[in-house]
Design a protein around this motif. Structure first.
Motif, PDB file in Angstrom:
ATOM      1  N   ASP A 184      28.956 -25.473 -36.269  1.00 17.54           N
ATOM      2  CA  ASP A 184      29.515 -23.837 -36.670  1.00 17.54           C
ATOM      3  C   ASP A 184      30.347 -24.121 -37.170  1.00 17.54           C
ATOM      4  O   ASP A 184      30.662 -22.451 -37.035  1.00 17.54           O
ATOM      5  CB  ASP A 184      30.138 -24.126 -34.809  1.00 17.54           C
ATOM      6  CG  ASP A 184      28.555 -24.333 -34.122  1.00 17.54           C
ATOM      7  OD1 ASP A 184      27.513 -23.512 -32.798  1.00 17.54           O
ATOM      8  OD2 ASP A 184      28.598 -25.489 -33.382  1.00 17.54           O
TER       9      ASP A 184
ATOM     10  N   HIS B 242      28.412 -21.223 -27.731  1.00 18.00           N
ATOM     11  CA  HIS B 242      28.882 -21.227 -29.529  1.00 18.00           C
ATOM     12  C   HIS B 242      27.626 -19.757 -29.873  1.00 18.00           C
ATOM     13  O   HIS B 242      28.372 -19.623 -30.888  1.00 18.00           O
ATOM     14  CB  HIS B 242      28.591 -22.562 -29.648  1.00 18.00           C
ATOM     15  CG  HIS B 242      27.395 -23.464 -29.837  1.00 18.00           C
ATOM     16  ND1 HIS B 242      26.699 -23.333 -28.850  1.00 18.00           N
ATOM     17  CD2 HIS B 242      26.508 -23.202 -30.846  1.00 18.00           C
ATOM     18  CE1 HIS B 242      25.429 -24.092 -28.881  1.00 18.00           C
ATOM     19  NE2 HIS B 242      25.565 -23.844 -30.092  1.00 18.00           N
ATOM     20  N   HIS B 243      26.686 -19.489 -29.238  1.00 15.78           N
ATOM     21  CA  HIS B 243      26.021 -18.582 -30.107  1.00 15.78           C
ATOM     22  C   HIS B 243      27.245 -17.114 -30.040  1.00 15.78           C
ATOM     23  O   HIS B 243      26.477 -15.887 -30.507  1.00 15.78           O
ATOM     24  CB  HIS B 243      24.624 -18.659 -29.704  1.00 15.78           C
ATOM     25  CG  HIS B 243      23.336 -19.340 -29.233  1.00 15.78           C
ATOM     26  ND1 HIS B 243      23.238 -19.802 -28.587  1.00 15.78           N
ATOM     27  CD2 HIS B 243      23.388 -20.864 -30.259  1.00 15.78           C
ATOM     28  CE1 HIS B 243      22.290 -21.145 -28.453  1.00 15.78           C
ATOM     29  NE2 HIS B 243      22.942 -21.039 -29.757  1.00 15.78           N
TER      30      HIS B 243
END
Length: 766
Positions: free
Chosen positions: A225, A692-693
């Protein structure tokens, strides 16, 4: 400074105590001194001295260097700050960013959350074992690079929750990847400057990125990420830099930022496919830019064509080449057989070191045990297991499966009515046009089809496992149709190289596996059906023999077959797409980590990244509420503000100058459309989603919040503006400090966090 008449002076200009004659006496006259003082004052202004600094004179009345007034240390610091603040500010924020990302980064010495996945991928790269994953390879290769820098030898299995052994320097690996998260802060700072924010708004946007606990937490582990966010940030930064060069097309700077934008697009798309949303934003900006130029009649057609060519090369061809290059490097590193082999074509696997395809007998005979590989992109191995269809015939399931196990094994035999040769030495080879039965080795069931609709593709017939070696009917029979062989012309069936189809002898349909995913009762495997349409070009009806065992036949020898890169590249991407789409929520299984897009903008949920036991260092993925709520609110406020201005402009009110209006629309489109492109797709995706998307979309809401604050305070007095922004800064800092432990590590019982449970939906305490 007021002018002084030096050429005309009279005795009236002087007091009575001094005569005119004394004024113009033998020594340097006061008039000359006055002239010199004026001249030197102008000169000192040019040289940077204060205009009213006193001058020193020698005993003859000649001027010396202007005397400096005493300057305090504080004034020196203030002067230095004013002169270099454009360097001091980003350096200061960059220092804080690296400090927050590295602070206590080794506090937890266990494998946390998705470190279990990406650490394993690093191990595969280091051991050069082929693996399969739904994400493109660039980010995972960077994780492997972090492992090499840390001296990791690939021997740790990265089991979830396992303690890192002493020979795995997880701290260095985490720090290397955290550096990508640290660079987000200066990127946000300079992006805000390029968007023409005020200094107050620049600091606000920077603080939001610096002090968001979600960004901080996700950056501190062995994950993709931080790299995804880094290249998302660089893409937006390079795009706005390129936009600011629009009045100087085809200059060196113009080309530089255009090329860097293309490189960044290629990189962000090679980390995760979510990067395609940033690509879409650049694409929409480019379309609008070219449309505006199309309406500018002052641009010659040849120049306009050059604009198209430059963007096609830099923003389409260059990113595609970078994306393909990442796969080329991926294939060149992973030269050994590994757990992801079955996702690739048989020919690709034949080129991997360590596979046993060289032991395959070359040609298939009756009595051979085989595995059958579908040749469509993303195709798997023909598979069956003891579980039955919950509807339809209720017979044994037949699927396509992308992993190697004994349930992929089938035995080739003749129809029941045919004489089977049981001689130990003589063999009978299978040839084009033969009618055969395929018996599942594990369960003894026959590969079977009948006039029952397939479970997913209702327009086709179901394929099942039925009967046994003695019980069955004509629906167990299949006719072999050879399409071609890669290396020779033959009617026989060769391992790896022969393409063939299986036609049902009674129904005339063709065995097909087209990446339709079965529900959970089918273990999310690929549906196998019997296609009523006779389409010889449909690669999903094409099959080849991958593994082959027959004690009566000799080994075929070492295979030197190599598949083509473009075929492998496309095949792997289709497999990634198919598997990604199969990641759908299971209604029969509660996933406490999953969340819905509706919950993200209002910070309705957090995510536990590890065990919540009292003796474990815990991390809770949750954004700074002030940042997330204000970012979401700013998006709504922008829409209403835009409508307000549009209505007033329709009534001929001009609240903003043309330049101000263009800037308002430009920043609004970058932030608003950027947010929508990164958020809305998850609302329509069928796959399971996690908090987290939302992180790439969050960045655009942060920029929008800073922009709207800037917009509504533009007419405020400096002191008022300082107070407004100061309150905003303080709230962000205070809330960050209050929640900092959820990102740095909770090394005490979670029950002590009750006061931080602001919403009932936050499962931050037991």
């Amino acid at each position: 400074m007021s002018s002084v008449r030096l050429d005309v002076l009279s005795s009236d200009d002087f007091d009575d105590s001094r005569s005119y004659s004394s004024f113009i006496g033998n020594n340097l006259s006061e008039m000359d001194q006055l002239k010199r003082r004026h001249t030197n004052t102008l000169q000192t202004q040019k040289e940077g001295y204060e205009p009213f600094e006193p001058l020193d004179y020698d005993e003859n009345g000649k001027t010396q260097k202007p005397a400096r007034l005493p300057v305090t240390k504080l004034q020196e610091i203030q002067a230095f700050y004013k002169e270099y603040y454009d360097i001091i500010h980003p350096l200061f924020f960059t220092f804080l960013s690296f400090w927050t990302r590295f602070y206590l980064i080794s506090l937890s010495d266990i494998v946390l959350w998705d470190e279990a996945h990406f650490g394993k991928f690093a191990s595969h790269y280091i051991k050069q074992e082929f693996y399969f994953d739904v994400h493109p390879p660039l980010g995972k290769m960077i994780v492997a690079l972090a492992g090499l820098i840390a001296g990791y030898n690939g021997g740790f299995d990265f089991a979830s929750g396992a303690k890192y052994p002493e020979n795995v320097n997880y701290t260095v690996m985490r720090m290397f990847l955290a550096s990508f998260g640290a660079w987000l802060v200066p990127l946000a700072y300079f992006t805000a400057i390029e968007l023409d924010f005020s200094q107050h708004a620049v600091i606000l946007a920077t603080l939001m990125v610096l002090l968001d606990t979600a960004y901080l937490c996700i950056s501190r582990f062995i994950l993709l990420d931080s790299m995804l966010l880094f290249f998302t940030f660089t893409t937006i930064f390079f795009m706005v830099k390129f936009h600011n060069q629009r009045h100087d097309p085809f200059s060196i700077d113009w080309w530089l930022w255009l090329i860097l934008t293309g490189i960044s697009i290629g990189c962000v798309s090679s980390i995760k496919w979510v990067g395609l949303f940033a690509t879409a934003l650049v694409g929409l900006y480019t379309i609008e830019d070219l449309w505006d130029k199309f309406g500018d009649l002052s641009i010659p057609k040849s120049i306009y064509l050059k604009h198209w060519i430059a963007r096609i090369i830099c923003l389409i061809i260059l990113p595609i080449l970078i994306y393909m290059l990442s796969f080329s490097i991926h294939f060149s590193i992973l030269t050994n057989s590994g757990p992801g082999d079955a996702q690739m074509s048989s020919l690709f696997q034949a080129g991997l070191n360590g596979n046993d395809f060289s032991e395959n007998p070359l040609e298939v005979a009756y009595g051979s045990k085989i595995t059958v590989k579908n040749m469509g992109y993303g195709g798997g191995l023909l598979h069956s297991h003891v579980q039955t269809y919950p509807e339809g015939s209720g017979q044994q399931q037949v699927t396509c499966y992308h992993h190697k196990d004994s349930n992929n094994d089938w035995i080739v035999t003749k129809p029941r009515e045919a004489q089977i040769n049981n001689n130990d030495t003589e063999v009978e080879f299978v040839v084009h046009g033969d009618t055969i039965r395929l018996i599942h080795d594990g369960t003894g069931r026959n590969l079977h089809s009948h006039q029952v609709p397939a479970p997913v593709t209702k327009s086709q017939w179901e394929v099942s496992g039925y009967g046994n070696d003695t019980i069955g009917d004509v629906n167990d029979y299949w006719v072999i149709e050879v399409i071609d062989d890669l290396y020779t012309k033959t009617n026989r069936i060769r391992s790896l190289t022969t393409r063939m189809r299986f036609r049902h002898s009674l129904l005339g349909c063709y065995l097909r596996a087209a990446n339709a995913i079965l529900p959970q009762w089918g273990f999310k495997q690929v549906e196998v059906s019997c296609d009523k349409n006779n389409n010889p070009r449909d690669s999903f009806t094409h099959w080849n023999i991958e593994r082959h065992w027959n004690d009566k036949l000799p080994s075929g020898g070492k295979s030197y077959y190599r598949s083509k890169f473009l075929h492998d590249f496309w095949h792997l991407n289709v497999a990634m797409y198919t598997t990604n789409n199969a990641l759908v929520p299971d209604p029969d299984k509660e996933d406490i980590l999953a969340s819905t897009p509706r919950q993200w903008p209002i910070v309705e949920v957090g995510l536990r990244m590890c065990s919540w036991a009292d003796d474990v260092v815990k991390f809770y993925l949750l954004g700074n509420p002030i940042i997330w709520w204000s970012g979401t609110a700013s998006l709504v406020i922008f829409v209403f503000t835009l409508l307000y201005y549009l209505i007033r402009r329709q009534r001929k009110y001009k609240d903003l100058s043309p330049a101000q209006w263009d800037h308002f629309l430009y920043v609004g489109k970058v932030c608003g459309i950027g947010w929508l492109l990164h958020y809305l797709p998850f609302c329509i995706m069928g796959r399971v989603t996690y908090l987290h998307h939302y992180f790439p979309a969050l960045y655009f809401s942060m920029l929008m919040a800073a922009f709207m604050m800037d917009h509504f305070t533009v007419s405020c007095k400096p002191k008022t503006k300082n107070i407004i922004f100061g309150i905003y800064y303080s709230l962000i800092v205070i809330v960050f400090w209050y929640f900092k432990d959820i990102a740095f590590g909770i090394n005490y019982p979670a029950s002590e966090l009750k006061s931080r449970k602001w919403l009932s939906t936050w499962n931050i305490v037991d």
